[in-house]
Design an enzyme around this catalytic site. Structure first.
Site, PDB file in Angstrom:
ATOM      1  CE  LYS A  84      -4.524  -1.287   1.476  1.00 19.94           C
ATOM      2  NZ  LYS A  84      -5.992  -1.394   2.239  1.00 19.94           N
ATOM      3  CE  LYS A 106      -5.677  -7.865  -1.874  1.00 14.90           C
ATOM      4  NZ  LYS A 106      -6.058  -7.953  -0.770  1.00 14.90           N
ATOM      5  CE  LYS A 149     -12.483  -3.502  -0.838  1.00 12.92           C
ATOM      6  NZ  LYS A 149     -13.194  -4.149  -0.104  1.00 12.92           N
TER       7      LYS A 149
HETATM    8  P1  TYM Z   1     -10.772  -7.124   3.324  1.00 15.65           P
HETATM    9  O1  TYM Z   1     -12.002  -5.507   3.179  1.00 15.65           O
HETATM   10  O2  TYM Z   1      -9.970  -6.375   2.179  1.00 15.65           O
HETATM   11  O3  TYM Z   1     -11.264  -7.481   2.749  1.00 15.65           O
HETATM   12  C1  TYM Z   1     -12.480  -8.618   3.307  1.00 15.65           C
HETATM   13  C2  TYM Z   1     -12.548 -10.219   3.175  1.00 15.65           C
HETATM   14  O4  TYM Z   1     -11.803 -10.900   1.562  1.00 15.65           O
HETATM   15  C3  TYM Z   1     -10.747 -11.342   1.767  1.00 15.65           C
HETATM   16  N1  TYM Z   1     -10.382 -11.265   0.732  1.00 15.65           N
HETATM   17  C4  TYM Z   1     -10.450 -12.594  -0.411  1.00 15.65           C
HETATM   18  N2  TYM Z   1      -9.927 -13.939   0.203  1.00 15.65           N
HETATM   19  C5  TYM Z   1     -10.028 -14.055  -1.346  1.00 15.65           C
HETATM   20  N3  TYM Z   1      -8.988 -13.775  -2.851  1.00 15.65           N
HETATM   21  C6  TYM Z   1      -9.504 -12.023  -2.651  1.00 15.65           C
HETATM   22  N4  TYM Z   1      -8.841 -12.063  -3.824  1.00 15.65           N
HETATM   23  C7  TYM Z   1      -9.713 -11.259  -2.228  1.00 15.65           C
HETATM   24  N5  TYM Z   1      -9.881  -9.961  -1.477  1.00 15.65           N
HETATM   25  C8  TYM Z   1      -9.971  -9.726  -0.217  1.00 15.65           C
HETATM   26  C9  TYM Z   1     -10.089 -10.934   2.712  1.00 15.65           C
HETATM   27  O5  TYM Z   1      -8.623 -11.691   3.152  1.00 15.65           O
HETATM   28  C10 TYM Z   1     -10.533 -10.222   3.658  1.00 15.65           C
HETATM   29  O6  TYM Z   1     -10.962 -11.425   4.850  1.00 15.65           O
HETATM   30  N6  TYM Z   1      -7.694  -5.699   7.015  1.00 15.65           N
HETATM   31  C11 TYM Z   1      -8.873  -6.139   6.049  1.00 15.65           C
HETATM   32  C12 TYM Z   1     -10.567  -6.035   7.407  1.00 15.65           C
HETATM   33  C13 TYM Z   1     -10.808  -6.368   8.908  1.00 15.65           C
HETATM   34  C14 TYM Z   1     -10.045  -7.552   9.951  1.00 15.65           C
HETATM   35  C15 TYM Z   1     -10.224  -7.076  10.542  1.00 15.65           C
HETATM   36  C16 TYM Z   1     -10.177  -9.546   8.978  1.00 15.65           C
HETATM   37  C17 TYM Z   1     -10.356  -5.335   9.957  1.00 15.65           C
HETATM   38  N7  TYM Z   1     -10.399  -6.088  10.789  1.00 15.65           N
HETATM   39  C18 TYM Z   1     -10.355  -8.227  12.028  1.00 15.65           C
HETATM   40  C19 TYM Z   1     -10.173 -10.000  10.792  1.00 15.65           C
HETATM   41  C20 TYM Z   1     -10.480  -9.741  11.236  1.00 15.65           C
HETATM   42  C21 TYM Z   1      -9.296  -5.953   5.754  1.00 15.65           C
HETATM   43  O7  TYM Z   1      -8.465  -4.974   5.135  1.00 15.65           O
HETATM   44  O8  TYM Z   1      -9.482  -6.717   4.120  1.00 15.65           O
END
Ligand code: TYM
Length: 336
Positions: A119, A201, A204
């Site tokens: 990032k 990956k 968005k």
């Molecule tokens: P975020 O918002 O980027 O993504 C949410 C969830 O989706 C999964 N994910 C994917 N899985 C498979 N293939 C992909 N291309 C893909 N893109 C995203 C992510 O692994 C995630 O599980 N930091 C986290 C949000 C968060 C969180 C937490 C998660 C904040 N606090 C506590 C678990 C526990 C995030 O940015 O996810």
């Protein structure tokens, strides 16, 4: 607390950022497991909006994204009769515990986070302290609820490992304060890849709109994007090293249809990529259709939506305050 009869269940926590559209990657990697595990665990889910401002947001768009993401997660099957589903910024304990945990997290540990490095490259004009300390906030999210299980995609594994390290370090100093959480990462779908560059990956924030499918994507766009998906110069549908594009499509198709890789290979033997891509697209359109219909209905009643997230926030405050108070007492703060 959650329902009395469910107190014996293990606690599951997870969150997603409301940073624009929720993607097929989010759904297949994490959200479908949230939904499926609701009967087996005491589930607490959050929209991690505090995390989202580590990248600059336009206020009006941000506000709309939060509401839409909340409604969309309900449409995906998050059930607030069974689970708690709140908006992170509504529950003050998250920022409070994150500050404390920052003081138990090392600079070197945070420097090693690959998401921070990625990032920082992507947003080189805004490498803010929040982006750097983001994993301590994520640790706070999880540890406040004494979570045992955290369903995520593979990209969050490193943050989960750091959460465990922070919790173990804290417990090592003060005794048994935090449960040590386990990641729950699916075998298929843990990393859905970009349709345009299947070594990256699906995200968005990808600048190429054809790379990513969103949950609210119209059927004709889903079809178009899958038809344009990058594959390879062969024509055989088969799971193998070096066939990243085809492997990715097979993974998606396997989840949407329940078919094994072998069954998929048999189904498309002797048939080219063209028909395979159409079949994958159709299966995704079918998957998204009921979610999109439900989303439209849910968005019509904003008052009900705010009742749901406010009720959940109250429950989350109650549970998380217990952990925060315990932590503060252990550290030596004077209790109120
Ligand atoms: P975020 O918002 O980027 O993504 C949410 C969830 O989706 C999964 N994910 C994917 N899985 C498979 N293939 C992909 N291309 C893909 N893109 C995203 C992510 O692994 C995630 O599980 N930091 C986290 C949000 C968060 C969180 C937490 C998660 C904040 N606090 C506590 C678990 C526990 C995030 O940015 O996810």
């Amino acid at each position: 607390m959650l329902k009395n009869e469910s107190r014996q269940k293990k606690i599951l926590f997870s969150a997603v950022q409301p940073s624009g559209a929720i993607t097929l990657g989010n759904y297949l990697g994490a959200l479908r497991n949230w939904v499926d595990l609701q009967d087996d665990f005491d589930c607490i889910f959050s929209l991690a909006d505090l995390h989202t401002i580590t990248v600059r947001q336009e206020p009006l768009v941000f506000r709309r994204n939060i509401i839409e993401a909340y409604a969309l997660l309900l449409a995906c099957g998050v059930n607030v009769e069974k689970s708690i589903f709140f908006i992170q910024s509504h529950v003050d304990t998250h920022a409070q515990l994150a500050w404390i945990l920052n003081c138990y997290t090392q600079f070197g540990e945070l420097s090693r986070m690959t998401q921070f490095k990625d990032k920082s490259l992507k947003h080189s004009d805004n490498i803010n302290a929040g982006l750097f300390t983001y994993p301590s906030l994520m640790a706070a999210d999880i540890l406040l609820y004494q979570a045992n299980v955290v369903p995520v995609g593979i990209d969050q594994k490193q943050h989960l490992e750091l959460t465990r390290d922070i919790a173990e370090r804290f417990n090592g100093i003060y005794g048994d304060v935090f449960s040590i959480p386990e990641p729950y990462i699916p075998k298929v779908g843990a990393k859905i890849m970009s349709l345009q560059d299947p070594t990256k990956k699906m995200s968005k924030s990808d600048t190429n709109a054809n790379a990513c499918i969103t949950i609210l994507e119209k059927p004709d766009m889903v079809m178009k994007k899958f038809k344009r998906a990058v594959t390879d110069s062969e024509s055989e549908v088969r799971y193998a090293d070096g066939k990243d594009g085809v492997n990715n499509l097979m993974g998606i198709y396997s989840i949407t249809t329940g078919k094994s890789y072998k069954e998929i290979e048999n189904e498309f033997r002797g048939i080219g990529y063209g028909e395979f891509k159409v079949a994958v697209a159709e299966s995704v359109i079918e998957l998204l259709k009921p979610i999109q219909e439900k989303f439209k209905l849910i968005m019509q009643d904003k008052e009900q939506l705010s009742k749901l997230y406010n009720d959940s926030a109250e429950k989350a405050r109650y549970i998380s305050q217990k952990t925060l108070s315990k932590v503060m007492k252990k550290v030596g703060f004077i209790t109120k």
